[in-house]
Each structure stands twice: as structure tokens, then as C-alpha cells.
Scaffold this active site. Structure first.
Site, short mmCIF file in Angstrom:
data_model
loop_
_atom_site.label_atom_id
_atom_site.label_comp_id
_atom_site.label_asym_id
_atom_site.label_seq_id
_atom_site.Cartn_x
_atom_site.Cartn_y
_atom_site.Cartn_z
N SER A 53 0.86 -1.19 0.00
CA SER A 53 0.00 0.00 0.00
C SER A 53 0.89 1.24 0.00
CB SER A 53 -0.91 0.02 1.23
OG SER A 53 -0.23 0.53 2.36
N TYR B 243 3.41 -0.69 10.49
CA TYR B 243 2.65 -1.00 9.27
C TYR B 243 3.46 -0.61 8.04
CZ TYR B 243 -1.11 -0.98 5.81
OH TYR B 243 -1.88 -1.22 4.69
#
Length: 313
Positions: A156, A181
Site C-alpha cells: 500500500s 505498518y
């Protein structure tokens, strides 16, 4: 790695998984989709099945997966945070004697509270990267058996939040959920770079991607006030205009897994059903550190040491 530049796919932000599969027949093809029973994974599974593929969905909650899928896909058990579970699934699959044509590493957790799994690994790095690393390496005989597989690593724009923290992979010196993340998503990109370099002579090509912003169960660890603050939703919980629906969100991973436009390419980062450009500012694209071949090779070595699995060792 092939040049990280747009190829003029003709697709874009609003394209759906069905759009990119129009005219593509996947009859006789077998796809493995981790997390293929929820959010983008469920839409990915639906689209691939509609195009004729047989889809295997390894799931941490197989009963929930079976209920969500309603019989359209084969379900098996897999917990990416548990290497013995990864081995178990891989052993069962290999024993079936089948080859894999498409593998989409879609399952992920995001911005979770500090959690340790396995031998004390930070959970986002372990689940999003190490589990998939071990899975692909264990399934390698099935990936090469078909003579032309693709492995798709769902990253992402979160990769922009952090490079690999080589001196503190496990966040022992203070945990930040978004940096963790970001590191995991950078690892997803680097994994595809090195897998493609190692696998292309065997006919296996790898890609990574940003699916776009989509509201799915991935946001389960975030408070509504947080998402309002980020500008993701309004006060009533409705997504803002820069978010995609799940049909659009699944499109780039389906495109990367199946499109003939990518024949002969590999190791590239994609977004909006297109090969992305390299970006060092706020414009769309992939950060240079996430596609650096030396970093990709280094991460592969570290990951092999941590998991004890390396199909190329």
C-alpha cells in the site's frame, strides 16, 4: 527488475476487477488468495471464480471463510503468524499434487496495538511479510510446476511511512503502529522485487501494488474519530471521495495477477491498474528504497534466517 514506468494500460482509478478480467479466461487455472474471504480478498476471489479460476482460500478462521464464500472457493486453514500453520497448509497443498498459477498475498493487519507472535516477532511484520515469505517458499514446487505462475504481494502507500528498520526490525526500542505498518508494507514490495529476480528463470514473476484507499475490515483497529481525523470518513462514517469501493479496490491485484499487458515484466510496483512511477514527493508512486535490489536481497536473507525457510538456499 524491469523499469518502474507506466505502460499505458488503459485502466485507472475507477476500473473494477471485472473490468480488468473482461476477455480473460481463467478456466483450468488455480489461484491461492490469502485472506480471500473478507474485504478486497473476497471481491478478488469472486472475480477470479467468475473468470473461471479455481480459488483456494487459506484462512485463519476457516468456518467464517466458508460462510462468507458460500461454496464458490476451496477453504483451508492457515494462520500467517504461526509458521507451523504455514507449513501445515503448504504440506497439505503440495500433497494434492496441484500446481499454482496465481498467488495473491492479500491478507494483512494494519495499525494494530503492539502484539508479539511466534518467537516474539512484531505482529504486522510477521503476519504481513514473514508469513507470506514462508508460504511462498514452501509452495515453491507448486508455483514452478505450472511453468508460468505469478505471485502478487499486496502492499500500500503505507510503505511511505517507513523503510526497513534494519537496526530494530521488531520495534524493541519503542512501538509505533503506523511505522510498523509502513515497514511491513515496504517489506511486501521488496519481497516482490527479490522473488522476481530469483524466480523469473523458472517462469515465476512477482508484482507488488497499492490497491487504493478502501474501507474494509482492515481498519478494525482504528477508532472512528481517528479515521475522521485522517479525512477518510465524514462525521457520519461515510467514506470520502478519494476512497474506492471494493470492486475497484480489488482491481489492481487482479490485474497484476492476470493481465497479458504484464507478460515479460516483473518486480514492479503497481497502482490503479498500471505500473507506478518512482516518487520522492507527495505524487503517486513507489519510494526508491522499496524497490532497491540490494535492500530486497538483504531482506530476503534476513527473512530466510528468521523463518528457517528458503526455496533458493
Amino acid at each position: 527488475m524491469t523499469g518502474q514506468h507506466k505502460i499505458g494500460s488503459g485502466f485507472g482509478f475507477s476500473s473494477t476487477a471485472d473490468d480488468v478480467l473482461r476477455g480473460i479466461d481463467l478456466s483450468g487455472k488455480l489461484a491461492v488468495v490469502t485472506g480471500g474471504y473478507s474485504g478486497l480478498g473476497l471481491e478478488t476471489t469472486r472475480a477470479l471464480v467468475k473468470a473461471g479460476a479455481h480459488v483456494v482460500v487459506p484462512a485463519r478462521r476457516p468456518d467464517a471463510a466458508a460462510e462468507a464464500l458460500g461454496g464458490i472457493a476451496e477453504v483451508d486453514s492457515l494462520d500467517l503468524g504461526d509458521l507451523s500453520s504455514v507449513q501445515g497448509f503448504a504440506d497439505r497443498f503440495l500433497a494434492s499434487g496441484r500446481s499454482i498459477d496465481l498467488q495473491i498475498n492479500n491478507a494483512a493487519i494494519m495499525a494494530s496495538p503492539e502484539t508479539r507472535v511466534g518467537p516474539g516477532w512484531e505482529a504486522q511484520f510477521a503476519t504481513n511479510h514473514l508469513g507470506h515469505f514462508a508460504l511462498v517458499n514452501r509452495l515453491w514446487p507448486a508455483l514452478v510446476a505450472g511453468g508460468g505462475a505469478r505471485v502478487v504481494s499486496v502492499s500500500s502507500t503505507g510503505h511511505r511511512r517507513s523503510d526497513i528498520r534494519w537496526d530494530d526490525l521488531e520495534f524493541r526500542q519503542g512501538y509505533d503502529k503506523w511505522e510498523a505498518y509502513g515497514q511491513a508494507k515496504t517489506a511486501n514490495v521488496l519481497f516482490a522485487v527479490q522473488l522476481d529476480a530469483l524466480g523469473k528463470d523458472s517462469g515465476v514473476r512477482a508484482f507488488s501494488l497499492h490497491p487504493g484507499g478502501i474501507l474494509t475490515p482492515l481498519q478494525r483497529h482504528l477508532e472512528r474519530s481517528e479515521m475522521v481525523g485522517y479525512g477518510w470518513i465524514d462525521e457520519d462514517g461515510n467514506p470520502t471521495q478519494h476512497f474506492k469501493n471494493t470492486e475497484q479496490g480489488a482491481a489492481t491485484q487482479v490485474w497484476a495477477a492476470t493481465s497479458p499487458q504484464l507478460d515479460g515484466l516483473g518486480g514492479v510496483f503497481c497502482e490503479d491498474c498500471e505500473v507506478a512511477e518512482v516518487s520522492t514527493d507527495d505524487s503517486p508512486g513507489v519510494r526508491p528504497y522499496a524497490i532497491d535490489p540490494a535492500s530486497a536481497a538483504r531482506l530476503w536473507t534476513v527473512s530466510a534466517e528468521l523463518t528457517g525457510v528458503n526455496a533458493f538456499g
